[in-house]
Design a protein around this motif. Structure first.
Motif, PDB file in Angstrom:
ATOM      1  N   GLY A 287       0.814  -1.216   0.000  1.00  0.00           N
ATOM      2  CA  GLY A 287       0.000   0.000   0.000  1.00  0.00           C
ATOM      3  C   GLY A 287       0.844   1.261   0.000  1.00  0.00           C
ATOM      4  O   GLY A 287       0.524   2.245  -0.664  1.00  0.00           O
ATOM      5  N   ALA A 288       1.962   1.225   0.729  1.00  0.00           N
ATOM      6  CA  ALA A 288       2.819   2.419   0.799  1.00  0.00           C
ATOM      7  C   ALA A 288       3.496   2.674  -0.541  1.00  0.00           C
ATOM      8  O   ALA A 288       3.716   3.821  -0.932  1.00  0.00           O
ATOM      9  CB  ALA A 288       3.869   2.232   1.895  1.00  0.00           C
ATOM     10  N   GLU A 289       3.772   1.604  -1.268  1.00  0.00           N
ATOM     11  CA  GLU A 289       4.486   1.784  -2.543  1.00  0.00           C
ATOM     12  C   GLU A 289       3.553   2.171  -3.677  1.00  0.00           C
ATOM     13  O   GLU A 289       3.992   2.771  -4.655  1.00  0.00           O
ATOM     14  CB  GLU A 289       5.231   0.494  -2.890  1.00  0.00           C
ATOM     15  CG  GLU A 289       6.492   0.355  -2.049  1.00  0.00           C
ATOM     16  CD  GLU A 289       7.584  -0.419  -2.732  1.00  0.00           C
ATOM     17  OE1 GLU A 289       7.227  -1.416  -3.375  1.00  0.00           O
ATOM     18  OE2 GLU A 289       8.764  -0.023  -2.616  1.00  0.00           O
ATOM     19  N   ARG A 290       2.284   1.823  -3.561  1.00  0.00           N
ATOM     20  CA  ARG A 290       1.407   2.046  -4.721  1.00  0.00           C
ATOM     21  C   ARG A 290       1.164   3.523  -4.992  1.00  0.00           C
ATOM     22  O   ARG A 290       0.798   3.906  -6.086  1.00  0.00           O
ATOM     23  CB  ARG A 290       0.103   1.282  -4.564  1.00  0.00           C
ATOM     24  CG  ARG A 290      -0.883   1.846  -3.563  1.00  0.00           C
ATOM     25  CD  ARG A 290      -2.110   0.944  -3.430  1.00  0.00           C
ATOM     26  NE  ARG A 290      -2.981   1.405  -2.374  1.00  0.00           N
ATOM     27  CZ  ARG A 290      -3.939   0.666  -1.830  1.00  0.00           C
ATOM     28  NH1 ARG A 290      -4.136  -0.582  -2.222  1.00  0.00           N
ATOM     29  NH2 ARG A 290      -4.710   1.173  -0.876  1.00  0.00           N
ATOM     30  N   ARG A 295       9.983   4.665  -1.014  1.00  0.00           N
ATOM     31  CA  ARG A 295      10.670   3.388  -1.190  1.00  0.00           C
ATOM     32  C   ARG A 295      10.558   2.602   0.123  1.00  0.00           C
ATOM     33  O   ARG A 295      10.935   3.108   1.181  1.00  0.00           O
ATOM     34  CB  ARG A 295      12.143   3.602  -1.528  1.00  0.00           C
ATOM     35  CG  ARG A 295      12.834   2.272  -1.880  1.00  0.00           C
ATOM     36  CD  ARG A 295      14.316   2.405  -1.782  1.00  0.00           C
ATOM     37  NE  ARG A 295      14.812   3.355  -2.771  1.00  0.00           N
ATOM     38  CZ  ARG A 295      15.964   3.203  -3.411  1.00  0.00           C
ATOM     39  NH1 ARG A 295      16.705   2.149  -3.184  1.00  0.00           N
ATOM     40  NH2 ARG A 295      16.379   4.113  -4.243  1.00  0.00           N
ATOM     41  N   VAL A 296      10.053   1.389   0.033  1.00  0.00           N
ATOM     42  CA  VAL A 296       9.783   0.594   1.236  1.00  0.00           C
ATOM     43  C   VAL A 296      10.798  -0.536   1.354  1.00  0.00           C
ATOM     44  O   VAL A 296      11.141  -1.184   0.359  1.00  0.00           O
ATOM     45  CB  VAL A 296       8.353   0.012   1.191  1.00  0.00           C
ATOM     46  CG1 VAL A 296       8.067  -0.762   2.486  1.00  0.00           C
ATOM     47  CG2 VAL A 296       7.322   1.115   0.993  1.00  0.00           C
ATOM     48  N   SER A 297      11.287  -0.766   2.555  1.00  0.00           N
ATOM     49  CA  SER A 297      12.150  -1.920   2.842  1.00  0.00           C
ATOM     50  C   SER A 297      11.459  -2.754   3.907  1.00  0.00           C
ATOM     51  O   SER A 297      10.919  -2.208   4.869  1.00  0.00           O
ATOM     52  CB  SER A 297      13.511  -1.476   3.378  1.00  0.00           C
ATOM     53  OG  SER A 297      14.051  -0.467   2.572  1.00  0.00           O
ATOM     54  N   LEU A 298      11.496  -4.057   3.736  1.00  0.00           N
ATOM     55  CA  LEU A 298      10.756  -4.963   4.614  1.00  0.00           C
ATOM     56  C   LEU A 298      11.747  -5.867   5.344  1.00  0.00           C
ATOM     57  O   LEU A 298      12.584  -6.509   4.706  1.00  0.00           O
ATOM     58  CB  LEU A 298       9.847  -5.797   3.717  1.00  0.00           C
ATOM     59  CG  LEU A 298       8.638  -6.491   4.293  1.00  0.00           C
ATOM     60  CD1 LEU A 298       7.686  -5.514   4.952  1.00  0.00           C
ATOM     61  CD2 LEU A 298       7.898  -7.217   3.147  1.00  0.00           C
ATOM     62  N   LEU A 394      -6.711  -7.301   4.777  1.00  0.00           N
ATOM     63  CA  LEU A 394      -5.461  -6.995   4.058  1.00  0.00           C
ATOM     64  C   LEU A 394      -5.623  -5.712   3.236  1.00  0.00           C
ATOM     65  O   LEU A 394      -4.659  -4.948   3.073  1.00  0.00           O
ATOM     66  CB  LEU A 394      -5.059  -8.175   3.167  1.00  0.00           C
ATOM     67  CG  LEU A 394      -4.593  -9.412   3.951  1.00  0.00           C
ATOM     68  CD1 LEU A 394      -4.285 -10.571   3.009  1.00  0.00           C
ATOM     69  CD2 LEU A 394      -3.365  -9.095   4.805  1.00  0.00           C
ATOM     70  N   ASP A 395      -6.848  -5.485   2.747  1.00  0.00           N
ATOM     71  CA  ASP A 395      -7.105  -4.189   2.074  1.00  0.00           C
ATOM     72  C   ASP A 395      -6.914  -3.033   3.055  1.00  0.00           C
ATOM     73  O   ASP A 395      -6.363  -1.988   2.700  1.00  0.00           O
ATOM     74  CB  ASP A 395      -8.544  -4.148   1.526  1.00  0.00           C
ATOM     75  CG  ASP A 395      -8.638  -4.844   0.181  1.00  0.00           C
ATOM     76  OD1 ASP A 395      -7.581  -5.030  -0.468  1.00  0.00           O
ATOM     77  OD2 ASP A 395      -9.764  -5.221  -0.199  1.00  0.00           O
ATOM     78  N   HIS A 396      -7.376  -3.248   4.304  1.00  0.00           N
ATOM     79  CA  HIS A 396      -7.178  -2.198   5.325  1.00  0.00           C
ATOM     80  C   HIS A 396      -5.681  -1.947   5.555  1.00  0.00           C
ATOM     81  O   HIS A 396      -5.252  -0.811   5.767  1.00  0.00           O
ATOM     82  CB  HIS A 396      -7.833  -2.593   6.657  1.00  0.00           C
ATOM     83  CG  HIS A 396      -9.315  -2.698   6.568  1.00  0.00           C
ATOM     84  ND1 HIS A 396     -10.072  -3.439   7.432  1.00  0.00           N
ATOM     85  CD2 HIS A 396     -10.206  -2.136   5.682  1.00  0.00           C
ATOM     86  CE1 HIS A 396     -11.353  -3.342   7.106  1.00  0.00           C
ATOM     87  NE2 HIS A 396     -11.450  -2.550   6.035  1.00  0.00           N
ATOM     88  N   CYS A 397      -4.908  -3.028   5.499  1.00  0.00           N
ATOM     89  CA  CYS A 397      -3.450  -2.875   5.658  1.00  0.00           C
ATOM     90  C   CYS A 397      -2.889  -2.046   4.504  1.00  0.00           C
ATOM     91  O   CYS A 397      -2.048  -1.159   4.716  1.00  0.00           O
ATOM     92  CB  CYS A 397      -2.764  -4.239   5.692  1.00  0.00           C
ATOM     93  SG  CYS A 397      -3.133  -5.196   7.168  1.00  0.00           S
ATOM     94  N   GLY A 401      -0.949   1.494   4.691  1.00  0.00           N
ATOM     95  CA  GLY A 401       0.334   1.794   4.035  1.00  0.00           C
ATOM     96  C   GLY A 401       0.222   3.048   3.180  1.00  0.00           C
ATOM     97  O   GLY A 401       1.109   3.909   3.191  1.00  0.00           O
ATOM     98  N   GLU A 402      -0.880   3.176   2.466  1.00  0.00           N
ATOM     99  CA  GLU A 402      -1.044   4.353   1.596  1.00  0.00           C
ATOM    100  C   GLU A 402      -1.158   5.626   2.431  1.00  0.00           C
ATOM    101  O   GLU A 402      -0.598   6.660   2.084  1.00  0.00           O
ATOM    102  CB  GLU A 402      -2.271   4.182   0.703  1.00  0.00           C
ATOM    103  CG  GLU A 402      -2.370   5.304  -0.319  1.00  0.00           C
ATOM    104  CD  GLU A 402      -3.487   5.089  -1.322  1.00  0.00           C
ATOM    105  OE1 GLU A 402      -3.732   3.948  -1.725  1.00  0.00           O
ATOM    106  OE2 GLU A 402      -4.111   6.114  -1.690  1.00  0.00           O
TER     107      GLU A 402
END
Ligand code: FEO
Length: 424
Positions: A287-290, A295-298, A394-397, A401-402
């Motif tokens: 969500g954060a990347e869309r 840039r996300v690191s996991l 998972l959509d809420h997640c 993220g967004e």
């Protein structure tokens, strides 16, 4: 190789410039939290000019006798015109009240932020308030044929800190910066044992949280002619002193390539007992990347030592922390990670918490409280999911993220407040 006179007297740095500090070889912990494998030193200096004598910093109180013996070997108390306080932490100001009693005519020079600290320090003593002058970058004190010039270098490592430059000799009395806890009676860096570990350790644990201030100080110091750096702890740097300034610049300079770009960075740390918090982490990252621009690191903390993640945290704009709730708490590696963050400056970074739970689900709130305690921004409410996240969860997640990405990139929509919210 031990300098002559070290046991009792002062040690000459240049004609009329002496070290009058103290060695503390058996100290093993400094300020409770810092390891000192071979002790430390409290460096104090005396500068003699044609029209006065300056003392720069003192020592820890229980080393005052040593300090005064060394001082008396190079100056009379009635000759002291100037006392410079680069830093008022007790390891450098412990002998100050007694010095003021012995040299009451001396004028004290210190940073403006140090004034309140000076008053607090002298409160329990019988000393008359000294004649003190707050100084900043460019201010000078003349000792006749020698000049002390001040550099405003706050937060290295307290707000009060400053450096003092002896203009004619190219000597920098730097306070804590460029110092280290390394006790060696040979005193000078070209004579002492290998102190690289202590120098780097000192930076990592004392200076690193203030790296922006380190870079500001380095910018002030780099243009100076530097013959010698005389720090408040550890070896005196007379051999290639500029190398130590360059090393500080390297250490304090951001390393991640994306810091040079407009992209923001979010690091997602998580632990997962049954894969549920992992699913949440992956969806938050997605969500954060869309949105673009983040840039996300996991990172699954099960695969790493929290200390190794410090660089990532220091250079990230946001942190998402995910933990299951076990025994009504977040799991230990999460707390280990959060406690390791005290060595970097995370104030103002964005933080968010998430996690799957079985019964009570306290972990998310506890993590949020800790993030706030670390002075991070927590603008987005954390997310808890009971056991296995369903597709809509998972959509809420992803939405979470967004939202985080919008905050990081400054795309948060202004909230429209309904007038009805303001009444009642
Ligand atoms: Fe060496 Fe911050 O005192």
């Amino acid at each position: 190789m031990v300098p002559a006179g070290l046991s009792d007297g002062a040690v000459e740095l240049a004609p009329g410039v002496h070290w009058v500090g103290a060695l503390d070889p058996h100290l093993r912990n400094f300020d409770i939290i810092l390891k000192t494998a071979n002790g430390t030193s409290y460096n104090s200096y005396v500068v003699r000019g044609s029209k006065g004598v300056a003392v720069i910093d003192t020592v820890k109180e229980n080393y005052a006798d040593t300090f005064f013996r060394r001082l008396e070997s190079v100056a009379r108390y009635d000759e002291i015109t100037t006392i410079v306080l680069n830093h008022l932490e007790p390891d450098h100001s412990g002998a100050l009240p007694e010095l003021l009693r012995r040299a009451p005519q001396a004028k004290v020079y210190l940073s403006s932020r140090a004034q309140m600290m000076l008053k607090a320090l002298l409160k329990p003593s019988e000393s008359q308030p000294p004649d003190y002058t707050p100084v900043t970058t460019g201010d000078q004190v003349s000792l006749g044929d020698r000049t002390l010039r001040f550099l405003h270098t706050p937060y290295l490592h307290w707000p009060d800190t400053q450096c003092t430059y002896l203009v004619e000799d190219g000597m920098l009395f730097s306070g804590d910066i460029f110092g280290c806890h390394f006790c060696d009676p040979r005193l000078f860096n070209d004579l002492s044992g290998d102190f690289r570990f202590s120098f780097e350790y000192y930076y990592q644990h004392i200076m690193r949280p203030f790296r922006e201030h380190v870079l500001d100080a380095v910018a002030l110091i780099e243009p100076l002619k530097l013959e010698l750096i005389a720090p408040a702890h550890g070896p005196i740097l007379r051999h290639q002193p500029r190398d130590y300034v360059l090393r500080y610049r390297e250490l304090a300079t951001p390393r991640l390539c994306n810091e040079a770009r407009s992209e923001k960075t979010l690091v997602v740390f998580y632990l997962s007992a049954y894969g549920n918090t992992r699913l949440m982490a992956e969806s938050i990252a997605e969500g954060a990347e869309r949105l673009g621009g983040v840039r996300v690191s996991l990172y699954d903390l099960e695969g790493g030592d929290p200390d190794g993640f410090t660089d990532l945290v220091e250079e990230a704009d946001g942190l998402a922390i995910g933990s299951p709730t076990i025994n009504a708490d977040a799991v230990k590696p999460i707390w280990d990670l959060l406690s390791s963050l005290t060595s970097v400056n995370i104030k103002g970074k964005l933080g968010v918490a998430f996690g799957s739970y079985g019964w009570s689900g306290e972990a998310v709130r506890l993590i949020e409280d800790r993030l706030r305690g670390l002075k991070m921004r927590v603008p987005v409410e954390g997310l808890r999911v009971k056991l296995v996240p369903a597709l809509d969860e998972l959509d809420h997640c992803r939405d979470l993220g967004e939202k985080v990405a919008r905050h990081l990139t400054g795309q948060v929509e202004n909230r429209v407040i309904d007038m009805s919210e303001l009444v009642g």
